[in-house]
Motif scaffolding. Structure first.
Motif, short mmCIF file in Angstrom:
data_model
loop_
_atom_site.label_atom_id
_atom_site.label_comp_id
_atom_site.label_asym_id
_atom_site.label_seq_id
_atom_site.Cartn_x
_atom_site.Cartn_y
_atom_site.Cartn_z
N THR A 90 56.14 32.21 8.64
CA THR A 90 55.19 33.55 9.65
C THR A 90 53.73 33.18 9.64
N ALA A 92 52.26 30.61 11.78
CA ALA A 92 52.79 30.04 13.19
C ALA A 92 52.36 31.09 14.13
N TRP A 93 52.30 32.65 13.97
CA TRP A 93 52.19 34.06 14.15
C TRP A 93 50.85 34.67 14.81
N HIS A 95 48.50 32.01 13.65
CA HIS A 95 47.79 30.87 14.75
C HIS A 95 48.11 30.77 16.05
N LEU A 96 49.48 31.21 16.59
CA LEU A 96 49.35 31.72 18.01
C LEU A 96 48.28 32.99 18.63
N ALA A 97 48.24 34.12 17.57
CA ALA A 97 47.51 35.16 17.95
C ALA A 97 45.73 35.04 18.30
N LEU B 52 50.24 24.73 17.76
CA LEU B 52 50.08 23.78 16.58
C LEU B 52 50.20 23.19 15.95
N TYR B 67 45.98 25.59 24.80
CA TYR B 67 45.94 26.79 23.93
C TYR B 67 44.57 26.50 23.40
N GLN B 74 47.38 35.14 24.06
CA GLN B 74 47.87 35.69 24.20
C GLN B 74 48.19 37.27 25.27
N SER B 84 60.62 33.68 13.20
CA SER B 84 60.51 33.88 11.77
C SER B 84 60.32 35.36 11.62
N THR B 101 45.44 41.54 18.15
CA THR B 101 45.00 40.35 18.76
C THR B 101 45.58 40.39 20.53
#
Lengths: 264, 297
Positions: A90, A92-93, A95-97, B52, B67, B74, B84, B101
């Motif tokens: 999890t 990645a969530w 990191h994306l945020a 990532l 990004y 977001q 996941s 966020t």
């Protein structure tokens, strides 16, 4: 509160771990605080010491009685909060945020520090609750008007909070949560006490004072032989800096590796 | 709104190239299907796009910004990767964590959960969700910040037919408002139904980027399976059309761009070529996709 910090606080409060550990810390701290209180009571009845519940050293050891276990549990929370992200994929969530990795990790560190403080307060509060009946029944004093007692309470809380950071660093460094947990618990419950015992028996106080538990004992001004504490502890502020270094070391190493590597 | 630009992207893992000098553009107002076989580099490209994975060289940007440089990631980009989740956290709480966020309210969370048909199970642990439910939760998470771009890696995985239909209309409505969608999928029928453009890659290299309209899908073709392919090619040259050699699990066959089956049969018969199969077929994306892969080998 920044978005990243708020997100991490929500991440912690939305699973059962934080309050399960909170209850454990409260109960275990109460139990461990009752030990020095009972020993003091026995000694007073046997005439070894008089009016133990006005002795600042005894009162402080009751307040911080749960520290030895609470700090390990706080470290476990630090390990699990990061390790579960690797385990369930999890991260990645997060990191994306918050794609700026240092900001994201600071958010996680901040949230863990907040919960470390809560665990610290809970541990000391349990100790104080245990102290109250002993003090009331034996014409003692809670000594809350004394700066040394207040400092001991604050440092007790801080030391537990710092141990969550040690856990976070371990969790980042060792991506496998189970290995990190086993390693953390073995280090906290076995390796560290055994090394401390050897140093204690050899009376190598200088080395003992730089061990994580030795630094914590010195910070809390604990000199009890039962806890293999140095008989000549560092000054509390120096011990605090040593403990901070211990938590910064894995956290910084983890930070460096987490910033560089790709997110799985 | 500016496009998504993938510019000369290279990603090497210990000397093995996963993405090789890859460049393409995802235009706003369009759904772009991102196609390639397993291991082609689609997921790696998307992960680089989302910060990532770091590229060895090259850039991938949203309106000129990587990004990690977006002020409100977001609110700019919504994405679905591998769905996941922490199994003990409820679907609603998962969105609440991300909402902190994304700047989304609890009201929007509940609206999104109803939109993806998870309203009834929103407070149950994600560990109890099916694959399709997890996928729908990931789609809700992608939409949390009302983004301008969507980057979706296999979003239809595990969705039931109703969910797939919902996703298709959702993507078309999203792009119709001038926003951009990049979607990878193994379901070529789905891409055919929802994409405006396609980007095809294989072994990390770009094979094609084109509007779907240029593929002339749906036009009639004649499929001929013959005893002697080379002789048939020579004979069919008389038709003046571009005959392609294709292959499927039964082996090589000819694809002749004409509806005139009888004319093709007549030419082959008069040339003395044994015909095992002669049939009309509708050109679809699957055929085009495999033709592109075949021609790249």
């Amino acid at each position: 509160m920044s978005g990243a910090l708020r997100a991490e606080v929500r991440r912690i409060t939305t699973t059962r771990l934080w309050w399960s550990v909170l209850i454990c810390i409260f109960l275990l701290s109460a139990g461990y605080a009752a030990l020095p209180a009972s020993v003091a009571l026995l000694q007073s009845k046997n005439g070894v010491i008089s009016s133990p519940f006005t002795d600042p050293g005894i009162i402080r050891s009751i307040y911080n009685g749960g520290n030895v276990l609470s700090r390990i549990l706080a470290m476990v929370v630090g390990i699990v909060s990061i390790g579960s992200e690797y385990r369930y994929g999890t991260l990645a969530w997060s990191h994306l945020a918050t794609p700026r990795r240092i900001r994201m990790l600071l958010g996680k560190a901040g949230a863990l520090l907040i919960f470390g403080v809560i665990y610290g307060i809970t541990s000391v509060a349990a100790g104080m609750l245990v102290a109250i009946p002993f003090v009331l029944a034996n014409n003692g004093s809670l000594l809350l008007d004394q700066p040394d007692t207040l400092r001991s309470i604050v440092l007790g809380v801080c030391s537990i909070a710092l141990w969550t950071m040690i856990g976070m660093g371990l969790g980042i460094l060792i991506k496998n949560m189970s290995i990190a947990l086993v390693l953390g618990v073995i280090l906290g419950f076995l390796v560290e006490p055994v090394v401390s015992l050897v140093l204690f028996l050899k009376r190598w106080d200088e080395l003992l004072n730089v061990m994580p538990s030795g630094a914590t004992n010195a910070m809390l001004e604990i000199t009890s032989p039962v806890l293999f504490a140095a008989q000549h502890p560092s000054r509390w502020w120096l011990a605090g800096m040593i403990l901070a270094a211990w938590c910064l070391l894995p956290a910084f190493a983890g930070l460096l590796s987490a910033v560089r590597r790709d997110v799985a | 709104m500016p496009p998504i630009i993938v510019d000369r992207l290279v990603k090497s893992y210990n000397g093995t190239l996963a993405v090789r000098d890859l460049s393409f553009v995802v235009q706003p107002g369009r759904v772009t299907g991102f196609l390639g076989p397993n291991g082609a580099g689609k997921t790696t490209t998307m992960r680089i796009l989302l910060g990532l994975t770091s590229p060895t060289t090259g850039r991938a940007t949203f309106g000129g910004l990587a990004y990690a440089d977006l002020a409100h990631p977001q609110r700019t980009v919504g994405c679905v990767l591998d769905a996941s989740f922490h199994p003990a956290r409820s679907g609603r709480n998962h969105l609440r964590v991300l909402a902190a966020t994304a700047g989304a309210s609890d009201r929007r969370i509940d609206w999104l959960l109803d939109e993806v048909r998870l309203g009834d199970v929103a407070r149950r642990p994600v560990g109890e969700y099916s694959t399709g439910m997890r996928q729908r939760l990931a789609l809700a998470a992608a939409m949390l910040g009302k983004p301008d771009y969507l980057v979706l890696d296999e979003p239809a995985n595990g969705l039931d037919p109703e969910g797939i239909r919902w996703l298709r209309s959702f993507l078309r409505d999203f792009a119709a408002t001038g926003r951009a969608v990049l979607i990878s999928s193994h379901l070529l029928k789905e891409i055919e139904a929802s994409a405006d453009d396609i980007v095809v890659i294989n072994r990390g290299r770009l094979l094609a980027q084109m509007p779907m309209s240029e593929l002339n899908l749906g036009e009639g073709m004649t499929r001929a399976r013959v005893s002697d392919t080379q002789a048939a090619l020579r004979a069919l040259a008389a038709l003046g059309v571009d005959v392609q050699v294709a292959a499927d699990e039964r082996g090589a066959f000819l694809r002749i761009p004409t509806n005139a089956v009888s004319e093709v049969g007549s030419v082959l018969y008069s040339s003395g070529i044994v015909v095992d199969e002669l049939a009309t077929e509708r050109r679809d994306l699957e055929q085009e996709f495999f033709s592109m892969l075949e021609s790249s080998r």
